[in-house]
Design a protein around this motif. Sequence first.
Motif, PDB file in Angstrom:
ATOM      1  N   VAL A 131      38.125  36.619  35.903  1.00 48.70           N
ATOM      2  CA  VAL A 131      37.301  35.606  36.555  1.00 48.70           C
ATOM      3  C   VAL A 131      35.956  36.258  36.861  1.00 48.70           C
ATOM      4  O   VAL A 131      35.908  37.353  37.437  1.00 48.70           O
ATOM      5  N   VAL A 132      34.871  35.607  36.444  1.00 42.48           N
ATOM      6  CA  VAL A 132      33.519  36.081  36.744  1.00 42.48           C
ATOM      7  C   VAL A 132      32.930  35.189  37.826  1.00 42.48           C
ATOM      8  O   VAL A 132      33.047  33.960  37.761  1.00 42.48           O
ATOM      9  N   ARG A 133      32.294  35.816  38.792  1.00 51.74           N
ATOM     10  CA  ARG A 133      31.710  35.081  39.922  1.00 51.74           C
ATOM     11  C   ARG A 133      30.336  35.656  40.216  1.00 51.74           C
ATOM     12  O   ARG A 133      30.215  36.711  40.822  1.00 51.74           O
ATOM     13  N   ILE A 134      29.295  34.966  39.755  1.00 57.71           N
ATOM     14  CA  ILE A 134      27.921  35.416  39.958  1.00 57.71           C
ATOM     15  C   ILE A 134      27.329  34.621  41.127  1.00 57.71           C
ATOM     16  O   ILE A 134      26.992  33.448  40.980  1.00 57.71           O
ATOM     17  N   TYR A 135      27.270  35.253  42.276  1.00 58.96           N
ATOM     18  CA  TYR A 135      26.761  34.642  43.511  1.00 58.96           C
ATOM     19  C   TYR A 135      27.649  33.529  44.071  1.00 58.96           C
ATOM     20  O   TYR A 135      27.529  33.159  45.225  1.00 58.96           O
ATOM     21  N   ALA A 136      28.500  32.955  43.265  1.00 58.18           N
ATOM     22  CA  ALA A 136      29.217  31.746  43.667  1.00 58.18           C
ATOM     23  C   ALA A 136      30.258  32.038  44.750  1.00 58.18           C
ATOM     24  O   ALA A 136      30.980  33.037  44.677  1.00 58.18           O
ATOM     25  N   PRO A 137      30.358  31.165  45.751  1.00 53.72           N
ATOM     26  CA  PRO A 137      31.434  31.316  46.743  1.00 53.72           C
ATOM     27  C   PRO A 137      32.773  30.927  46.127  1.00 53.72           C
ATOM     28  O   PRO A 137      32.834  30.181  45.152  1.00 53.72           O
ATOM     29  N   CYS A 138      33.831  31.447  46.685  1.00 56.95           N
ATOM     30  CA  CYS A 138      35.163  31.110  46.185  1.00 56.95           C
ATOM     31  C   CYS A 138      36.194  31.457  47.247  1.00 56.95           C
ATOM     32  O   CYS A 138      35.977  32.355  48.061  1.00 56.95           O
ATOM     33  N   ASN A 139      37.300  30.758  47.199  1.00 59.57           N
ATOM     34  CA  ASN A 139      38.431  31.040  48.082  1.00 59.57           C
ATOM     35  C   ASN A 139      39.172  32.262  47.532  1.00 59.57           C
ATOM     36  O   ASN A 139      39.725  32.202  46.435  1.00 59.57           O
TER      37      ASN A 139
ATOM     38  N   LYS B 187      38.257  42.901  27.015  1.00 62.92           N
ATOM     39  CA  LYS B 187      38.649  41.988  25.923  1.00 62.92           C
ATOM     40  C   LYS B 187      39.657  40.940  26.412  1.00 62.92           C
ATOM     41  O   LYS B 187      40.803  40.880  25.962  1.00 62.92           O
ATOM     42  N   PRO B 188      39.219  40.078  27.327  1.00 62.19           N
ATOM     43  CA  PRO B 188      40.140  39.087  27.911  1.00 62.19           C
ATOM     44  C   PRO B 188      40.504  37.977  26.930  1.00 62.19           C
ATOM     45  O   PRO B 188      39.677  37.554  26.121  1.00 62.19           O
ATOM     46  N   ALA B 189      41.733  37.501  27.046  1.00 62.44           N
ATOM     47  CA  ALA B 189      42.153  36.346  26.264  1.00 62.44           C
ATOM     48  C   ALA B 189      41.761  35.048  26.964  1.00 62.44           C
ATOM     49  O   ALA B 189      41.445  34.042  26.314  1.00 62.44           O
ATOM     50  N   GLN B 190      41.786  35.049  28.300  1.00 59.58           N
ATOM     51  CA  GLN B 190      41.446  33.866  29.093  1.00 59.58           C
ATOM     52  C   GLN B 190      40.435  34.284  30.156  1.00 59.58           C
ATOM     53  O   GLN B 190      40.701  35.206  30.942  1.00 59.58           O
ATOM     54  N   LEU B 191      39.295  33.602  30.196  1.00 64.54           N
ATOM     55  CA  LEU B 191      38.230  33.940  31.152  1.00 64.54           C
ATOM     56  C   LEU B 191      37.722  32.680  31.831  1.00 64.54           C
ATOM     57  O   LEU B 191      37.529  31.650  31.183  1.00 64.54           O
ATOM     58  N   LEU B 192      37.502  32.771  33.132  1.00 64.77           N
ATOM     59  CA  LEU B 192      36.931  31.675  33.913  1.00 64.77           C
ATOM     60  C   LEU B 192      35.636  32.141  34.555  1.00 64.77           C
ATOM     61  O   LEU B 192      35.600  33.179  35.210  1.00 64.77           O
ATOM     62  N   ASP B 193      34.572  31.353  34.372  1.00 61.46           N
ATOM     63  CA  ASP B 193      33.284  31.603  35.024  1.00 61.46           C
ATOM     64  C   ASP B 193      33.128  30.589  36.149  1.00 61.46           C
ATOM     65  O   ASP B 193      32.962  29.385  35.894  1.00 61.46           O
ATOM     66  N   ILE B 194      33.176  31.072  37.383  1.00 63.50           N
ATOM     67  CA  ILE B 194      33.077  30.202  38.563  1.00 63.50           C
ATOM     68  C   ILE B 194      31.619  30.069  38.965  1.00 63.50           C
ATOM     69  O   ILE B 194      30.903  31.062  39.083  1.00 63.50           O
ATOM     70  N   GLY B 195      31.165  28.833  39.204  1.00 64.43           N
ATOM     71  CA  GLY B 195      29.756  28.605  39.507  1.00 64.43           C
ATOM     72  C   GLY B 195      28.912  28.811  38.274  1.00 64.43           C
ATOM     73  O   GLY B 195      27.832  29.403  38.327  1.00 64.43           O
TER      74      GLY B 195
ATOM     75  N   VAL C 194      45.203  32.704  40.632  1.00 68.56           N
ATOM     76  CA  VAL C 194      45.013  32.391  39.214  1.00 68.56           C
ATOM     77  C   VAL C 194      44.866  33.625  38.325  1.00 68.56           C
ATOM     78  O   VAL C 194      45.088  33.547  37.117  1.00 68.56           O
ATOM     79  N   VAL C 195      44.488  34.765  38.890  1.00 65.87           N
ATOM     80  CA  VAL C 195      44.312  35.975  38.072  1.00 65.87           C
ATOM     81  C   VAL C 195      45.674  36.622  37.819  1.00 65.87           C
ATOM     82  O   VAL C 195      46.490  36.773  38.724  1.00 65.87           O
ATOM     83  N   LYS C 196      45.913  37.020  36.576  1.00 67.93           N
ATOM     84  CA  LYS C 196      47.157  37.673  36.209  1.00 67.93           C
ATOM     85  C   LYS C 196      47.295  39.031  36.909  1.00 67.93           C
ATOM     86  O   LYS C 196      46.280  39.684  37.199  1.00 67.93           O
ATOM     87  N   PRO C 197      48.509  39.490  37.165  1.00 69.39           N
ATOM     88  CA  PRO C 197      48.670  40.868  37.616  1.00 69.39           C
ATOM     89  C   PRO C 197      48.029  41.829  36.616  1.00 69.39           C
ATOM     90  O   PRO C 197      48.232  41.709  35.410  1.00 69.39           O
ATOM     91  N   GLY C 198      47.215  42.733  37.122  1.00 70.49           N
ATOM     92  CA  GLY C 198      46.470  43.629  36.256  1.00 70.49           C
ATOM     93  C   GLY C 198      45.163  43.057  35.755  1.00 70.49           C
ATOM     94  O   GLY C 198      44.381  43.761  35.103  1.00 70.49           O
ATOM     95  N   GLY C 199      44.915  41.773  36.042  1.00 68.07           N
ATOM     96  CA  GLY C 199      43.677  41.127  35.627  1.00 68.07           C
ATOM     97  C   GLY C 199      42.505  41.498  36.514  1.00 68.07           C
ATOM     98  O   GLY C 199      42.641  42.274  37.474  1.00 68.07           O
ATOM     99  N   TRP C 200      41.341  40.921  36.207  1.00 70.06           N
ATOM    100  CA  TRP C 200      40.093  41.370  36.817  1.00 70.06           C
ATOM    101  C   TRP C 200      39.294  40.218  37.425  1.00 70.06           C
ATOM    102  O   TRP C 200      39.334  39.085  36.934  1.00 70.06           O
ATOM    103  N   VAL C 201      38.548  40.548  38.477  1.00 72.08           N
ATOM    104  CA  VAL C 201      37.486  39.693  39.009  1.00 72.08           C
ATOM    105  C   VAL C 201      36.198  40.507  38.961  1.00 72.08           C
ATOM    106  O   VAL C 201      36.150  41.634  39.478  1.00 72.08           O
ATOM    107  N   ILE C 202      35.178  39.957  38.322  1.00 72.99           N
ATOM    108  CA  ILE C 202      33.862  40.606  38.278  1.00 72.99           C
ATOM    109  C   ILE C 202      32.906  39.781  39.128  1.00 72.99           C
ATOM    110  O   ILE C 202      32.724  38.581  38.878  1.00 72.99           O
ATOM    111  N   THR C 203      32.317  40.413  40.139  1.00 74.53           N
ATOM    112  CA  THR C 203      31.410  39.709  41.037  1.00 74.53           C
ATOM    113  C   THR C 203      30.009  40.309  40.932  1.00 74.53           C
ATOM    114  O   THR C 203      29.846  41.499  40.667  1.00 74.53           O
ATOM    115  N   VAL C 204      29.022  39.455  41.139  1.00 74.00           N
ATOM    116  CA  VAL C 204      27.625  39.894  41.208  1.00 74.00           C
ATOM    117  C   VAL C 204      27.050  39.410  42.529  1.00 74.00           C
ATOM    118  O   VAL C 204      27.147  38.222  42.860  1.00 74.00           O
TER     119      VAL C 204
END
Length: 265
Positions: free
Chosen positions: A147-155, A82-90, A162-172
């Motif tokens: 932050v969600v990253r589906i196949y997309a490259p990222c640094n 239940k994120p308050a702020q979400l970024l979809d990269i790519g 940019v992700v908060k402490p305790g926050g999440w990155v979901i990759t596919v």
Amino acid sequence: MSWSCPLCHAPLTRSGNSYCCPHRHQFDMAKEGYVNLLPVQHKRSRDPGDSAEMMQARRAFLDAGHYQPLRDAICAKLDEIKPAQLLDIGCGEGYYTHAFAEIAGHTWGLDVAKNAIRAGAKRYANVDFCVASSQRLPFEDNCMDVVVRIYAPCNPEELARVVKPGGWVITVTPGPRHLVELKGLIYDEVQLHAPHSETLPGFTLQTHDALAYPMQLSGAEAVTLLQMTPFAWRAKPDVWETLKGQEHFDCQTDFAIHAWQRSED
């Protein structure tokens, strides 16, 4: 929270249809509602990303529902967080992003392809879209819950920033047998995708889920799918013609979904 300047990283403030930073760097909003935060000096080509034709073909394939199980699986994870702020990269034209926005408090979509962002902004009003580089994310430090990253490259350093402490990155990423039938038309010896080996400094891998299911495609859909893959450039003309002539083409998916949590620091 708003964008940050891609040139000096200072906060951007909206004034009318423009965003400006204290150093007077200005970025105008397009009529469709997105903002272009990809300066010329950060481009690797004149018009980076997929062409309009490829974007439209991909949209038709996704709208047919072939990857909806993947979207549903990611949404299920987001519903737990239940994120308050979400970024979809790519984010492309926003097929996944607008579904994420039904769960997140505020959703941002970023892609280097202007054609895709323009289409997404016209179609999905519940997402803030921008043209920007995933290597220089135009956001302040510690601002994203997910932050969600589906196949997309990222640094990876940018993810940690940019992700908060305790926050999440979901990759596919592709699982071992993803689209193996399609690859069989192209390569004499099919190599399965290598097992997952990515590491994200500052993050701990909490879950690793596999999602696999069969697809039955028309010939036209199979051509579109091939266009969406990184091995399309290896396909000879006869492969494209063979796919076009197929009444049905059976192909399996195999996705690896990883959920990473940033350490509390």
